[in-house]
Every structure is written in structure tokens, then in C-alpha cells.
Scaffold this active site. Structure first.
Site, PDB file in Angstrom:
ATOM      1  CG  HIS A   1     -36.869  -9.316 -10.808  1.00  0.00           C
ATOM      2  ND1 HIS A   1     -37.255  -9.433  -9.518  1.00  0.00           N
ATOM      3  CD2 HIS A   1     -36.672 -10.016 -11.012  1.00  0.00           C
ATOM      4  CE1 HIS A   1     -36.017 -10.418  -9.143  1.00  0.00           C
ATOM      5  NE2 HIS A   1     -35.858 -10.712 -10.027  1.00  0.00           N
TER       6      HIS A   1
ATOM      7  CD  GLU B   1     -26.529  -9.819  -8.366  1.00  0.00           C
ATOM      8  OE1 GLU B   1     -26.958 -10.609  -6.442  1.00  0.00           O
ATOM      9  OE2 GLU B   1     -27.660 -10.487  -8.461  1.00  0.00           O
TER      10      GLU B   1
END
Lengths: 455, 381, 348
Positions: free
Chosen positions: C134, C65
Site C-alpha cells: 500500500h 480498478e
């Protein structure tokens, strides 16, 4: 067992009362009959008296708070009970019995089975009943039952404050039903609708005028306060249903003024000062005993002639008490001495302008006097509206010095004398013009020969 | 500004790309290095006079790195770097006035006084900024390489980083992305041995053989003497040529097993170049330099990059001592003028605070204009 | 696809329509992210796009990322129009330096020379038993930062209109989608509150120019008794609460902010001025959340119009639990909203 004191019903139309001033504080010992507080009703300010003995444990209301009749406002500790314990007494803050509960929590049919279970968020079902009310969630502020502000300033929502301003309502007189007695929108709207929170007097007192300047007139609409409404209702009723007529008479007040000056000089050492009104009151009563038709009431099918003369006196209330007027009643005047009348009327006037009159002090008048003869007014003559169920009201102007024709040593002369006009407004259903004239003649005669009033 | 279309060196003839540099080009390189040196001296002075605030990192000692590598680029090859960026701005051709004014926080600065010492940007000269978070520019440089490839242009992006950035995750991610997509980007390690006060051997594994960093990604590795501007130039001329027009193997779908990441040799692709340089000054203006000896600094100063080039030019008869003095005097004067320009320029005005936050502003924000360094004529879109 | 009851269009398809339409007219746009290409999208948002646009423009990134987030910033500075997909916004935290330190500040730091017209998008919010790491919601984290724009679309209509506006916008644009909403619209109106029926949730068909201007809050349900201000998935919690409250005689107005940066406080304040009550709902943790900011702005704009304090409904102030039921309990669900509305309107 602690004793609770509720907001009393102090008039027939009273639904709620405002606690103007506490006369006691926590820890004070009170006995039955003691003055506990001053309470304002829709009509007047009353003394609230104790009906039990005890020690004041808790003052539940703040001064200025308005609560429905029947709500507990004070807790007394009984003999042997500690003030602390008594103060903890659970009090019902429910308003007057007849009053409706706030909207109840919705009935929940299916949802109530699992009150703890969160609805499945992602799948809305249009037919699903409302989730059951569960214990308050952490993020939301619980809304307790209505009660008075805990202390100090008025608790009010910003919107309610704005609305109260717009309606010109006195925040101290609005019952707050939000948390901790917070005044919220619906309280203001209710007060505005009910007219139960007249504008606070002197709230917008003008600053002293320093120099001549443009006169700015404030244009404003204010909510009609309760007393004003009562006055309006009663007078409209009187003026529109009672067929009024007026008869006037001019009275030579020289003898009375002379005698009064002499008497007051002598009574001064006793702290007594007779007013012109005291003489008028006695004259009104004594004349009524000679003309009982004047001392009567129209009751529809019957006319009641009263067995005593209770003289009502219209008393205007000072601005700081909200203005308006009340009728204070002095009972059985025909049997009372000038001294008695004087002291009673003084007390009534003081009470009316101060803490307020009791219902007893305002009821059962049989004839009324309206006196605008105070020197500062300079009113010489006016007509009053009959105060039902009285059949007559006597409107009295000032006793003023003016050129009058007098018999001076057998000779008619124009001299400076005191003259007073009195105008009787009568209920023509009960009184005829001639009866009124006869009554006024007697009344005049009593005042012009005031020695008769002293016996 | 030196522009060159250098091709890979012909090793067999032992000729080097720098052999083809004209005298003017060489003199320009010397002047650029002198300008950086004198400019940075003025920067230090102004900083110590509190005219310049914040963090300020001096490039003295490393001049050959910026000048040598940039001289090997085309004018429109984009570069992006770290916070020790004044040298890059000047080597890229930014007028010293705008560079100095930026450090003064003046509206005439290259970023209108909004960036400061660590954020030298010049869109018209394809300088994509100095960036102040260590290693934060690595993904940006990768994005520049990606864009060149996406647009199918023949440019090469240079992404400069210090040896401290070698240990940041973003560096490795960038190396990996550049490798898998074969992006036209060169990661230029300006290796001055210290990340602040930490010697590279203390903070970086395989510091003794940094080619390992490239090998891990199958990427070309090169190194050069960062104190010798011509060696830097030659190295970059070669590497840039081998990077230009790098093609993305993944634009052909389906034959993943056949992708070959080991591209030492002629295939165009990204590279990792270790420029061994040295800074004379501390990490920043507030660095007491307790971590290294004066002797060490003195030894490096014996091999001063400017002197090396001066000696080379005089020995080769390409310039005289007087010419060199003249160039140095000019560099001093230009640097002095930059100070004057910065001093006399107005502060970044209050109304500029809310410009350039959004290109499409709302609420309190205002659409901004471009700084002085970009005129209406030469501005892009 | 048109059904007899009207359009069926999933939220994920609306996102795809937005990207496809814009990519067809602007060659500079590319989509990069994990599994966006050969896998057809981890959540099938980009299904079929690789076939149409090819691997140059639909770029499968490795799990990096920081690398591809920052690559997007660099490409945007260069002049491209990247759409960077985070499989989940929970994974963007490792790229924080790139997306909140570089992207939104580039224009300012460069004195207006280099902007960052990049789009960052992905799934946001808890609800699928994914555990704490998450289950991030990032609107409160990122709305804090000047220089970026941030949308939290609640319906396919908004998803398409806002994403298209964001792609065209020259500033960094964060689109916060929801894994839990991606399939909504598959069954047309049935998937939505009755207040959204008649395809109010769907974008117009065959309208390539349909966009929703940023900074336009949307009244998802008009009402008179209390304003609920919310965003994204909690809009549906609020609409569910509205249905329940309607049966109690409480007629709430549901205002969907749509974008937190910019925030259309005028629409919000207008609603609160009408109702006098406000409940702010968002799925952040309570402290320093977008809900706290909205509540504060309501106080600033509507102080004299409020009949009670502004109540906030948030995720409970805990990491997301795994347990299915406890995770649902943690969310700013309809039950909590109903309770808050009752309380704030003095109907508790």
C-alpha cells in the site's frame, strides 16, 4: 619509523609549493643531501634535498600538484623498515599550521542527543536546531579531507574547470580540496584571488604558420603569476622609492675581444669558454673594490658598505619555465679567478633556467649586472632599475662593431672597432654622480686593459 | 451501409427481423462478406510478400459475425473490438484502401500507419478501434456504454471479444459494472473455439454452457449461428433493441435492496451474446495449426457463411448466380485496388513520428492532423 | 474559511474545489472511484460532492480498478471528461493495462482520432505504516510513458491549480496526491515551513480561473548555495532541511518540479547554473527513478556549471517496512537531505 618529508618553505614569502618533478622514485635509496625533487615557489624553482637517509617508500604528490608548506609530500623508509610498511604511514594532510580548517561541522545542541533519529518530516519546527551530523548516508558521497590527486589527470569539477579557464589558471597549480583532491569552485576562486596558479606556459602554443594569413591577435587577460607579482612589487618599490640617476660610458672592447678570442682558443681543449659577461662581472667587482661606495646599501638610518662583492646577474627565464627573471648571485667575485667566475656564472644561469636557484644563490647580492648584450638583441644601451638593497646596477649593451676614433700609430683615425656602452643606475641616496663616473672610469679602464682582469 | 431500426421480434407470429430486410440490404450484406473474404486473401498474400509486418489476424470464416451484428446497429452505435479487426472496419464501412494502407504502414492508412493490423480506428464510423491486449477492450466498451447512458442517448455499444478474452479479469469486471449500472452495452463473444491454439474447453470453465457467464451477473444471454449471417442479424436485432435506452438503477439513491439484477425479459439492459463462428485460417499468419485437423476445418468450410447466404438468396429468388459472381468479382477488384493504393501510398513520414502523442503537445511533440478517412467536412469536434 | 492569520484550506479541500469548480462549468466531467459518493470519499476529498452533483456524476465504483479505470478510458474516447479516483495509486497496478497501455497510446494508435482526456488521481507514497503493497510511489513508473501527463502537487495551491489544468487538458493526466498531506493547511501557515508562510501554499480565494500551467516548476524557496530539486511531499522534507541548513549558513534553493511530464528542465537548470550544486530528492526507489532522470538531465544541461556530482536522495531501496520509525527512516527525509547538501557542497 618512517620519515616524512614535508613541502619546505623555500622563500620568505612562500605559502605553498608546486612539485614540478620528482628526482627519485619509489625504491630509490637516498642519503642526506640528495636531490629529491624540484619544487616551485612563488619566486623560483628549487631543488628539494634530502635531510635523512632512507629508501623512498611513497611519493604522495603527483608532479604538478600544489600543496601548502608543511604538507607531507614523500615518505622514506628507514633502515630495516620495509617500503610497504612505511608507505602505509598515516600522514597528516593538514595544510600549513597557520591555515584555517575548512568550515567545521555545525555545532548541534539538542540534536546531538539522538544522532541516529530522523527528524519528524511532516512537522517542520522553525526553531529546531540543525540535525546533528551523523555518519554519511548511503546515497551521498562522503567528502574526504583534501589531498592530492591519486594519479594521472587532474581531478576537477566541471564548474571549476570552466572557472579556471576563464581565469587562465594552470590546473596543475591549484590545490584541490574536494574528494580525492578534486579541484572545486572554491579552490579556483582562491587560486584566482591569491594568484597562485599562473597560466601554464606554452599551453596555447600557436600552430606553425603555414601560409601568410590574417593575423589574429588573441585578446586575453591572464592572472598574474606569483613570480611576476614579486617582480612587479619589487621593481615598483625600487622605481618609486629609490631616486634613480644614470651615468653612461662607452668602452673600447677591441683589446678584450682580441684577448678573449686568444684565451678561448687555448682553453677550448679544457672545454672552457669565457664570455664577455665573465669579464664584465670581474670588472664590476674589481672596480667596486676601488669604489666601495658603489658597493653599498641604503638602510634608512644607515648606509652599509659591504665587505665583499657579491655580483648579481639578472637572468631571464625561458617561457616554458613561466618567464620572468631572477637575479643569480656569484659571491666574493673580487677573490675569484676568471675561470671560477666563468664556471660559477654558467652554473647559476643553467640552474636558473633549469631546475631553479636555491635561496642562497639568489640572496645577498651587493651590486647587479643587467646584460642585454646578447648578439640576437642588438641592444646598444639601456637603463636598468636598481635592485634594492643594492645601490647600483650596471646595464650593459652589446659590444658592436662600429666606426670609432682610434689612435693608430699616433694618428687619430676612424676605424672599425668594438664598442660597448655601459650605464650605471645608481641610488642617489648612496651614490653621487661623480662617484658613479669615477667607478665607471675604473670599470672602463679594466675592460679596456683586460690583462688586469686575469690577475 | 445497412442501417435498421429493428424492433424486438414478434415471436408469436414467428416472423424474424431479417424478413424485413430489403433485397438491396441483403445483397449489401453478401457483398460485405465477399469483400472481407477477398480483402483478407489479399492481406495474406501481401503479408507473405512481407509488405505487411507485425502480427496479422485473418477474419476469413467469421464474416457473418461482423456483418450480421453491425447490420443490426444504427450508424452511430459505437463498436470496439479485438485485434482480428479488418472485418469490422470493412463491415463498418471503412474504405478498403485505408484499411490496407494502414497494414502497409502508409500515411494514407486509417491511423496514418501508426496502428497497423491490430488497430483499425474510424471515428466518423464510430469504430473505437481494434485492441491488441486480449480483453483490454472490455472496459473500453463498458466506458462507451457508460457514456451513452451518461449522455442519455439511445445508442448501444457493442464490445467484441474472442473466446480467449473470456478468461481475463477485465472481462468479468466489465460484465459486473455493466450489470450493476445497467449499461447499454452488449458483449459480443466471437466464439471461434480457439484462443490461439487452445480449445475453449481446455481454457474456459463452463465452455459447454457459456450462459453461465451471463447468469453470474444477472445479464441477458443469447447465442446464434455465427456462420449464418441472418441468424446473427436476427439475434442482434433483438438484443440491441433490448439494450437500447438502458437506465441506471443507481441514479435513484437509497433503495439498494430493491435493485433487481435478473433482467431476462423486457427490461432494457446489457447482454452477453455468444456468436458461434469459426476461423479458417490460423490464429495469426504464423500459425501452423497443429492443434486442429484439416478435416475439422473442412467440415466448417462445408458450411461456409458466404455460400449459406448465396444459397439463401438464390433459393429465395432474391439474387441470381450471375449477380453473385458479379459481386464477387467486384470484391476482388476492390481488394486488388486496395493493394495498389497501399503500394503507391507514401510511407508514414518521419515527421509524423512525434505527432499524435499528445493532443496538447509540449517539447518535442507536435500537434497532429486527422487521417485521410476523416475529411474536414465530416470530422467531429 | 478565513482565519485571522490568513486562509485555512486543507489539501483535500483544494482538490475538491478544483473538481467542483470544473464540474460546474463542464457537464462532461464525472468523478468515479471507490467510495467517492455515499461514503463521501475514503479520504473525504469528495465530501459533499454527491449532494451537489448527484449519483450520475459522482459514481461509486466497486473495487474493480481494471474495470473502472478502463471505463474511464472508453468514456474519454467517447468525449466525456472522466476523473477516475484511485483510493491509492497502490491499487492502480491491477489497472496498468488500462491506464498505461490504453490511455496514453490511444491518440497515437488511432492516428489522432481518439484521445483520452481523462484524469486519474489518488494518494501516492508511503508514510502511514500501511506496509509494502500500500506504499507505492508511481511517479517513476508512469513518467516513463509517453502520451500521459503527470503532476505531483505539494501544496493546496498547487493541488488545485494543477488538477484544474489537468482536468482541462485533452491528454491523460495523472495527479499524484499524498495521504500524508491531505490534512495540511487545516491550521493555515502553521502547517507549513516558514518559507511558505503568508499563505504562499494556498490558492487564491474566489478565483475560478486559477490554474497552474503544466510544465512550470516552482521555486518554493530561493537560495544561492545549492539547488534541491524535488516534488510532492518531499518538498516539505526539503524545506525542513532548508531551515536546518540555513542555520549552518547554507542557503539552499528548493525547486518543486510540480510535473514530471512535462518536466520544466529550464527552471531546474537555471537554478543549478546559479548554485553550482544539485541534490535531487524523490520518494521513489533509486534505480531508474524520476530523480535519476532529473539528475541525468541536469548533467546534460549544466555539465560545466556543476562543482560536484549531482546527489540523489530517495526512498531506501527496500519495500516499505511497517515499523513506524523504520518507515520514517526509509523516506527521503530532511536528515538525509541535509546530509546530502552538506556533502555535495563540500561541507561534510
Amino acid at each position: 619509523m618512517a620519515v616524512t618529508v614535508e613541502m619546505p618553505k623555500l622563500s620568505d614569502t612562500m605559502e605553498e609549493g608546486t612539485l614540478i618533478k620528482w628526482a627519485v622514485k619509489v625504491g630509490d635509496t637516498v642519503s642526506a643531501g640528495d636531490h629529491l625533487a624540484d619544487v616551485e615557489t612563488d619566486k623560483a624553482t628549487m631543488e628539494l634535498q634530502a635531510f635523512d637517509d632512507g629508501t623512498v617508500a611513497k611519493l604522495i604528490l603527483d608532479e604538478g600538484a600544489t600543496v601548502p608548506v608543511g604538507q607531507v609530500i614523500l615518505i622514506l623508509a628507514e633502515d630495516g623498515e620495509s617500503v610497504e610498511d612505511a608507505a602505509k604511514t598515516e600522514v597528516s594532510t593538514a595544510p600549513a599550521p597557520a591555515k584555517e580548517e575548512p568550515p567545521a561541522e555545525p555545532a548541534s545542541a539538542g540534536g546531538s542527543d539522538e544522532p541516529e533519529k530522523a527528524p519528524e518530516p511532516a512537522k517542520p519546527e522553525p526553531q529546531k536546531p540543525a540535525p546533528a551530523p551523523a555518519k554519511p548516508i548511503a546515497a551521498a558521497t562522503p567528502t574526504p579531507s583534501p589531498q592530492a590527486p591519486a594519479s594521472g589527470s587532474v581531478k576537477i569539477s566541471p564548474l571549476a574547470r570552466k572557472l579556471a579557464d576563464e581565469h587562465g589558471l594552470d590546473l596543475n597549480k591549484i590545490v584541490g580540496t574536494g574528494p580525492d583532491g578534486r579541484i572545486i569552485k572554491r579552490d579556483v576562486l582562491k587560486a584566482a584571488q591569491d594568484g597562485t596558479a599562473r597560466p601554464s606556459a606554452g599551453g596555447a602554443s600557436a600552430p606553425p604558420m603555414a601560409a601568410p594569413q590574417a593575423i589574429a591577435l588573441e585578446s586575453k587577460t591572464t592572472q598574474v603569476p606569483g613570480m611576476r607579482k614579486t617582480i612587479a612589487k619589487r621593481l615598483v618599490e625600487s622605481k618609486t622609492t629609490v631616486p634613480h640617476f644614470q651615468v653612461s660610458v662607452a668602452i673600447n672592447m677591441d683589446p678584450l675581444m682580441e684577448m678573449r678570442a686568444t684565451l678561448n682558443q687555448r682553453l677550448a681543449s679544457q672545454g672552457i669558454k669565457l664570455s664577455v659577461n665573465d669579464f664584465i662581472t670581474r670588472a664590476v667587482a674589481l672596480a667596486a673594490t676601488q669604489h666601495p661606495v658603489i658597493n653599498s646599501s641604503w638602510m634608512g638610518d644607515t648606509i652599509v658598505q659591504h665587505g665583499t662583492v657579491n655580483v648579481g646577474t639578472a637572468i631571464s627565464l625561458p617561457e616554458e619555465r613561466g618567464g620572468g627573471l631572477v637575479v643569480a648571485v656569484c659571491r666574493d667575485v673580487q677573490n675569484k679567478s676568471m675561470m671560477q667566475i666563468s664556471s660559477e656564472v654558467k652554473e647559476l644561469a643553467g640552474a636558473a633556467r633549469g631546475r631553479g636557484l636555491s635561496p642562497e644563490q639568489m640572496s645577498d647580492s651587493t651590486i647587479t649586472i643587467s646584460n642585454l648584450g646578447m648578439p640576437q638583441f642588438g641592444v646598444t644601451q639601456f637603463n636598468a632599475i636598481v635592485n634594492p638593497p643594492n645601490a647600483a646596477i650596471v646595464a650593459v649593451g652589446a659590444a658592436i662593431e662600429k666606426p670609432v676614433v682610434r689612435d693608430v700609430y699616433g694618428e687619430k683615425k676612424i676605424v672599425i672597432g668594438h664598442e660597448m656602452n655601459a650605464t650605471l643606475s645608481g641610488d642617489h641616496r648612496v651614490i653621487d654622480g661623480a662617484s658613479a663616473a669615477e667607478y665607471l672610469t675604473t670599470f672602463r679602464s679594466l675592460l679596456e686593459n683586460p690583462v688586469g682582469l686575469l690577475v | 451501409m445497412t442501417a435498421t431500426n429493428a424492433s424486438p421480434s414478434d415471436v408469436s407470429n414467428n416472423s424474424r427481423p431479417s424478413d424485413k430486410l430489403s433485397d438491396d440490404q441483403l445483397v449489401k450484406m453478401l457483398y460485405d462478406m465477399m469483400l472481407i473474404r477477398r480483402f483478407e486473401e489479399k492481406t495474406m498474400q501481401a503479408y507473405q510478400q512481407a509488405k505487411i509486418g507485425g502480427f496479422c489476424h485473418i477474419y476469413i470464416g467469421q464474416e457473418a459475425s461482423a456483418v450480421g451484428s453491425i447490420s443490426a446497429l444504427k450508424d452511430d452505435d459505437p463498436i470496439v473490438g479485438a485485434y482480428r479487426d479488418h472485418g469490422f472496419a470493412l463491415a463498418r464501412g471503412m474504405h478498403p484502401n485505408y484499411c490496407m494502407a494502414e497494414m502497409y504502414g502508409k500515411i494514407t492508412g486509417c491511423a496514418k500507419g501508426k496502428g497497423g493490423s491490430m488497430h483499425m480506428f474510424d471515428r466518423d464510423r464510430h469504430m473505437y478501434g481494434g485492441h491488441a491486449i486480449v480483453g483490454g477492450q472490455c472496459p473500453l466498451g463498458t466506458g462507451l456504454g457508460f457514456s451513452i447512458q451518461y449522455e442519455e442517448k439511445d445508442n448501444v455499444a457493442l464490445c467484441y471479444l474472442g473466446d480467449g478474452a473470456l478468461n481475463q479479469g477485465g472481462f468479468f469486471e466489465s460484465m459486473n459494472l455493466a450489470a450493476i449500472w445497467n449499461l447499454p452495452v452488449i458483449f459480443v463473444l466471437e466464439n471461434n473455439n480457439y484462443s490461439m491454439g487452445t480449445h475453449i474447453a481446455r481454457g474456459t470453465a463452463m465452455a459447454n454452457d457459456l450462459s453461465a457467464k451471463a447468469q453470474a451477473f444477472g445479464m441477458r444471454y443469447a447465442e446464434c449461428d455465427g456462420l449464418d449471417v441472418l441468424d446473427v442479424y436476427n439475434t442482434f436485432s433483438d438484443q440491441v433493441a433490448m439494450t437500447r435506452n438502458a437506465k441506471n438503477p443507481q441514479w435513484e439513491r437509497g433503495n439498494w435492496d430493491e435493485i433487481e439484477y435478473s433482467r431476462e425479459g423486457s427490461n432494457p439492459g446489457p447482454a452477453f451474446v455468444n456468436v458461434k463462428t469459426y476461423r479458417y485460417q490460423g490464429h495469426s499468419m504464423s500459425d501452423p495449426q497443429k492443434y486442429r485437423s484439416k478435416d475439422e476445418v473442412g467440415e466448417y468450410k462445408e458450411r461456409d457463411p458466404i455460400n449459406i447466404l448465396v444459397n439463401h438468396l438464390i433459393e429465395a429468388g432474391k439474387a441470381t448466380q450471375d449477380q453473385c459472381h458479379e459481386l464477387d468479382s467486384k470484391a476482388k477488384q476492390v481488394s486488388k485496388d486496395a493493394i495498389t493504393f497501399a503500394e503507391e501510398s507514401p510511407d508514414m513520414p518521419t515527421e509524423e513520428m512525434f505527432t499524435d502523442v499528445y493532443a496538447n503537445p509540449f517539447g518535442p511533440y507536435i500537434k497532429g492532423g486527422l487521417p485521410n478517412i476523416i475529411t474536414n467536412e465530416n470530422s467531429g469536434e | 474559511m478565513v482565519s485571522t492569520n490568513g486562509r485555512t484550506l486543507q489539501y483535500r479541500e483544494a482538490l475538491r474545489e478544483a473538481m467542483e469548480e470544473e464540474m460546474r462549468i463542464d457537464e462532461r466531467i464525472f468523478l468515479m472511484g471507490e467510495e467517492v459518493g455515499e461514503y463521501n470519499g475514503a479520504y473525504k476529498v469528495s465530501q459533499g460532492m454527491l449532494e451537489e452533483f448527484g449519483p450520475r456524476r459522482i459514481v461509486d465504483s466497486p473495487i474493480s480498478e481494471t474495470g473502472f479505470g478502463g471505463l474511464g478510458v472508453g468514456a474519454a474516447m467517447y468525449g466525456l471528461r472522466p476523473i477516475i479516483e484511485f483510493m491509492s495509486w497502490s491499487f492502480c497496478l491491477v489497472a496498468a493495462d488500462q491506464i498505461i497501455n490504453n490511455a496514453p497510446k490511444m491518440l497515437y494508435m488511432s492516428g489522432g482520432q481518439f484521445g483520452c482526456p481523462a484524469v486519474f488521481r489518488g494518494n501516492n507514497g508511503a508514510g502511514g505504516q500501511l506496509g509494502s503493497t500500500h506504499s507505492w510511489v508511481v511517479e517513476s513508473l508512469f513518467s516513463h510513458v509517453p502520451g500521459l501527463k503527470l503532476a505531483v502537487p505539494s501544496t493546496p495551491r498547487d493541488a488545485k491549480g494543477l488538477l484544474k489544468a489537468g482536468i482541462r487538458d485533452p491528454d491523460p493526466f495523472f495527479n499524484l496526491e499524498s495521504e500524508r498531506m491531505l490534512g495540511m493547511g487545516l491550521h493555515g501557515d502553521k502547517d507549513y515551513s516558514r518559507y511558505q508562510h503568508a499563505n504562499k501554499w494556498a490558492p487564491p480565494e474566489n478565483d475560478k480561473d486559477f490554474i497552474i500551467e503544466l510544465c512550470k516548476a516552482d521555486i518554493k524557496k530561493p537560495g544561492t548555495d545549492c539547488t534541491i530539486v524535488t516534488d510532492g511531499r518531499p518538498v516539505h522534507f526539503a524545506l525542513e532541511a532548508a531551515e536546518a541548513l540555513e542555520e549552518e549558513g547554507i542557503d539552499v534553493e528548493v525547486v518543486d518540479v510540480r510535473t514530471y511530464r512535462p518536466l520544466d528542465i529550464e527552471t531546474i537548470a537555471g537554478s543549478v547554473r546559479r548554485t553550482g550544486y544539485a541534490v535531487v530528492v524523490d520518494q521513489s526507489w533509486p534505480f531508474a527513478s524520476v530523480g535519476a532522470e532529473v539528475a541525468s538531465q541536469i548533467y546534460e544541461h549544466c555539465f560545466d556549471d556543476l562543482d560536484n556530482q549531482v546527489l540523489r536522495v530517495h526512498n531506501d531501496d527496500i519495500p516499505a517496512p511497517y515499523s513506524r520509525q523504520r518507515e520514517q527512516d526509509m523516506l527521503p527525509n530532511a536528515k538525509k537531505i541535509v546530509d546530502a547538501v552538506r556533502s555535495v557542497t563540500y561541507n561534510a
